[in-house]
Motif scaffolding. Structure first.
Motif, PDB file in Angstrom:
ATOM      1  N   LEU A  65      41.812  17.825 100.039  1.00 34.52           N
ATOM      2  CA  LEU A  65      41.548  16.545  98.998  1.00 34.52           C
ATOM      3  C   LEU A  65      41.595  15.028 100.180  1.00 34.52           C
ATOM      4  N   ASP A  66      42.372  15.159 100.723  1.00 37.81           N
ATOM      5  CA  ASP A  66      42.818  14.326 101.408  1.00 37.81           C
ATOM      6  C   ASP A  66      41.942  13.410 102.126  1.00 37.81           C
ATOM      7  N   TYR A  83      32.778  17.257  95.554  1.00 37.26           N
ATOM      8  CA  TYR A  83      31.796  18.277  96.232  1.00 37.26           C
ATOM      9  C   TYR A  83      33.019  19.040  97.433  1.00 37.26           C
ATOM     10  N   VAL A  84      33.778  17.999  97.199  1.00 36.55           N
ATOM     11  CA  VAL A  84      34.748  18.496  98.543  1.00 36.55           C
ATOM     12  C   VAL A  84      35.628  20.050  97.735  1.00 36.55           C
ATOM     13  N   ALA A 106      17.673  15.994 100.271  1.00 35.74           N
ATOM     14  CA  ALA A 106      19.186  15.931 100.699  1.00 35.74           C
ATOM     15  C   ALA A 106      19.591  15.962  99.731  1.00 35.74           C
ATOM     16  N   ASN A 107      21.086  16.757 100.380  1.00 34.75           N
ATOM     17  CA  ASN A 107      22.273  17.384  99.550  1.00 34.75           C
ATOM     18  C   ASN A 107      23.081  17.078 100.305  1.00 34.75           C
ATOM     19  N   VAL A 108      23.533  14.895  99.982  1.00 33.13           N
ATOM     20  CA  VAL A 108      24.697  14.616 100.572  1.00 33.13           C
ATOM     21  C   VAL A 108      25.161  13.993  99.039  1.00 33.13           C
ATOM     22  N   PRO A 109      26.144  14.240  99.173  1.00 35.61           N
ATOM     23  CA  PRO A 109      27.188  13.668  97.334  1.00 35.61           C
ATOM     24  C   PRO A 109      27.246  12.085  97.988  1.00 35.61           C
ATOM     25  N   SER A 110      26.990  11.592  96.838  1.00 31.74           N
ATOM     26  CA  SER A 110      27.268  10.017  96.616  1.00 31.74           C
ATOM     27  C   SER A 110      29.324   9.921  96.582  1.00 31.74           C
ATOM     28  N   PRO A 111      29.450   8.846  96.724  1.00 33.00           N
ATOM     29  CA  PRO A 111      30.971   8.167  97.012  1.00 33.00           C
ATOM     30  C   PRO A 111      31.263   9.114  95.380  1.00 33.00           C
ATOM     31  N   GLY A 112      31.189   8.411  94.786  1.00 29.14           N
ATOM     32  CA  GLY A 112      31.520   8.770  93.131  1.00 29.14           C
ATOM     33  C   GLY A 112      31.660  10.933  92.788  1.00 29.14           C
TER      34      GLY A 112
END
Length: 193
Positions: free
Chosen positions: A20-21, A52-53, A41-47
């Motif tokens: 999470l860091d 995701y992590v 694509a399967n890329v997360p948005s910043p929000g």
């Protein structure tokens, strides 16, 4: 468990267990190129980076490994990659969920990441096969997988329903243990050039 958490280090990058860091740095990295806007694509948005992590960390409890990609020279986190769908009984797994900041693409980073991961699973864990999957329309991903030396196994038609409701045809590739020595030579030569 067959796969155990580890840190892998090369000339360009360090692959460190995802935590999470890493969320703030990954949220910043994903802004470079806005990969989450690509429908295939399967890329997360910043929000959505925290979820995701967190999901990747939960999957690690089942033997799946997720890594943050850190550039050695700058210390900057520029993306993430995973070893997942680990099948310990058959010594098979998938390599994917890979994305990088746009500025890290075509720099040798992906080649070295794949070299480190494949070397680890074939030489230390004695994997029989490593599989790669991508969306049929993700031409950049398909080209990158093929450049590694993976061979196409086939296409799973209407394999998944995408967030927008469209169907994903999934292209499946693999590298098997007997191919690893040639693939390794190929990746080492690419890294040297």
């Amino acid at each position: 468990m067959w796969m155990k958490t580890c840190t892998l280090s090369g000339d360009l990058v360090v692959l460190e267990p995802l935590s999470l860091d890493h969320v703030p740095a990954l949220s910043e990295a994903v802004m470079d190129g806005e990969g989450w806007t690509l429908w295939f694509a399967n890329v997360p948005s910043p929000g959505k980076m925290f979820e995701y992590v967190k999901s990747a960390i939960e999957a690690a409890k089942e033997g799946n490994l997720a890594f943050a990609v850190r550039v050695k020279q700058t210390g900057q986190i520029i993306g993430t990659t995973r070893l997942y769908n680990v099948d310990s009984a058959n010594r098979r797994l998938m390599l994917g969920y890979t994305w990088y900041a746009a500025s890290a693409r075509r720099t040798g980073i992906n080649t070295e990441c794949k070299l480190l991961l494949l070397q680890h699973v074939f030489e230390n864990q004695h994997a029989i096969a490593v599989e790669f999957r991508t969306h049929f329309f993700n031409r950049a991903s398909r080209t990158a997988i093929e450049r590694l030396g993976a061979k196409q196994d086939g296409i799973l038609r209407q394999h998944q329903i995408m967030p927008d409701g469209s169907y994903r045809d999934t292209v499946v590739y693999s590298i098997i243990a007997s191919e690893w020595p040639a693939v390794k030579c190929h990746l080492l030569s690419k890294r040297a050039s």
